[in-house]
Design an enzyme around this catalytic site. Structure first.
Site, short mmCIF file in Angstrom:
data_model
loop_
_atom_site.label_atom_id
_atom_site.label_comp_id
_atom_site.label_asym_id
_atom_site.label_seq_id
_atom_site.Cartn_x
_atom_site.Cartn_y
_atom_site.Cartn_z
N ASP A 104 -0.32 -0.91 -11.41
CA ASP A 104 0.91 0.08 -11.67
C ASP A 104 1.45 -0.99 -12.93
O ASP A 104 2.25 -0.12 -13.73
CB ASP A 104 1.91 -0.39 -10.35
N LYS A 142 -1.73 10.81 -5.05
CA LYS A 142 -2.57 9.51 -5.76
C LYS A 142 -4.01 9.61 -4.92
O LYS A 142 -5.07 9.39 -5.81
CB LYS A 142 -1.87 8.15 -5.56
N GLN A 189 3.54 1.23 -2.89
CA GLN A 189 4.44 2.19 -3.24
C GLN A 189 5.92 1.94 -3.13
O GLN A 189 6.19 1.24 -2.22
CB GLN A 189 4.20 3.58 -2.26
#
Ligand SMILES: Nc1nc(=O)c2c([nH]1)NC[C@@H]1CN(c3ccc(C(=O)N[C@@H](CCC(=O)O)C(=O)O)cc3)C=[N+]21
Length: 279
Positions: A119, A52, A96
């Site tokens: 997200d 990422k 994460q």
């Protein structure tokens, strides 16, 4: 010959588009910044987080890393999120997952400002995904839709079967296929006669979480098969939820693992970051 859907290439196409958008934003004096939080040092998470950050660098998005030790208290993580929620030049926040077991994942996700939840995991964004609106769509499901659209595969009116009902993948993928006017069935571990259901699919999305679970008995001739699974064996070889070699002669189109949905998840995260900065 089946169409092999190249997720890496389509993700690159999206990243090029984003790179141009970010360059234009910079000319207007605007920047884009993603805060990336990793708690502990699970090796798989480190691989994903590094991917990422690499994508950010390529597109021109600033990434700010927060590497917290495994034993970080939930309260401390919540305090960091509160601080980042109020930091004006941070546009996106990514925590994460999975988090260490002493933390309540759902509580942590809810502590992210929905306007920075790139997200698309916050209940507000899931709600907007469901009823339509200006929220962030979850990255993997949004990636699946982009893969189909950009491969010239139409969704409207077609039989779509999603196998799996997780909050982050199965459920939102079904909702996005519905938004695209697909006729959608969600099947799962308790579904009776699963093969009978999956064999109806024009578009089959495998999000089962079991390596090579979907074999040729599960699919209709010429179906489009999207493999959302990712599994790593002892020799570090990746495979998906679909038994690729078994189904390849029967499918009309398929996504490989690696190189299918995975890179798209990352590309859509970048897309959400740029959108967050534009809002
Ligand atoms: N807050 C949060 N957001 C996530 O989006 C999130 C997460 N937590 N936790 C873990 C899962 C998993 N995930 C992947 C992303 C990219 C690839 C990917 O790029 N895969 C490559 C292979 C990469 C490799 O070699 O391991 C491919 O399929 O070609 C895979 C998996 C995002 N997740």
């Amino acid at each position: 010959m089946p169409q092999i859907i190249d997720g890496k290439q389509i993700a690159m196409q999206i990243k090029e588009e984003l790179k141009e958008r970010v360059a234009r934003l910079k000319q207007e004096g605007k920047s884009v910044c993603l805060a990336v939080i990793q708690v502990g040092n699970d090796p798989a998470s480190t691989v994903y987080v590094n991917g990422k950050k690499k994508d950010c660098a390529y597109i021109g998005i600033e990434s700010r890393s927060y590497e917290l030790p495994e034993e970080t208290k939930e309260k401390e993580l919540l305090a960091l999120l509160d601080q980042l929620n109020h930091t004006e030049d941070v546009h996106g926040i990514l925590v994460q997952l999975p988090l260490p077991s002493h933390m309540d994942e759902s509580k942590v996700v809810k502590a992210i400002d929905p306007a920075k939840d790139v997200d698309g995991f916050h209940p507000v964004n899931i709600g907007k995904l469901c009823i339509g609106g200006d929220g962030f769509d979850c990255c993997t499901p949004a990636g699946v839709i982009q893969l189909l659209k950009r491969s010239g595969i139409s969704i409207r009116g077609r039989e779509c079967v999603v196998v799996g009902r997780s909050n982050n993948v199965g459920k939102p993928t079904a909702l996005l296929l519905l938004r695209e006017n697909g006729t959608v069935t969600i099947a799962h571990s308790q579904t009776k006669d699963l093969k009978e259901i999956t064999k109806r699919a024009d578009i089959l999305v495998a999000a089962v979480g079991k390596p090579k679970f979907i074999t040729k008995e599960y699919i209709k001739e010429n179906a489009v098969v999207i493999d959302v699974g990712i599994h790593r064996n002892e020799d570090n070889v990746l495979c998906g939820d679909v038994d690729y070699d078994d189904v390849i002669e029967k499918v009309g189109a398929i996504t490989p693992v690696p190189g299918g949905v995975g890179p798209m998840t990352r590309a859509m995260l970048m897309y959400n970051c740029v959108e967050a900065a534009c809002k």
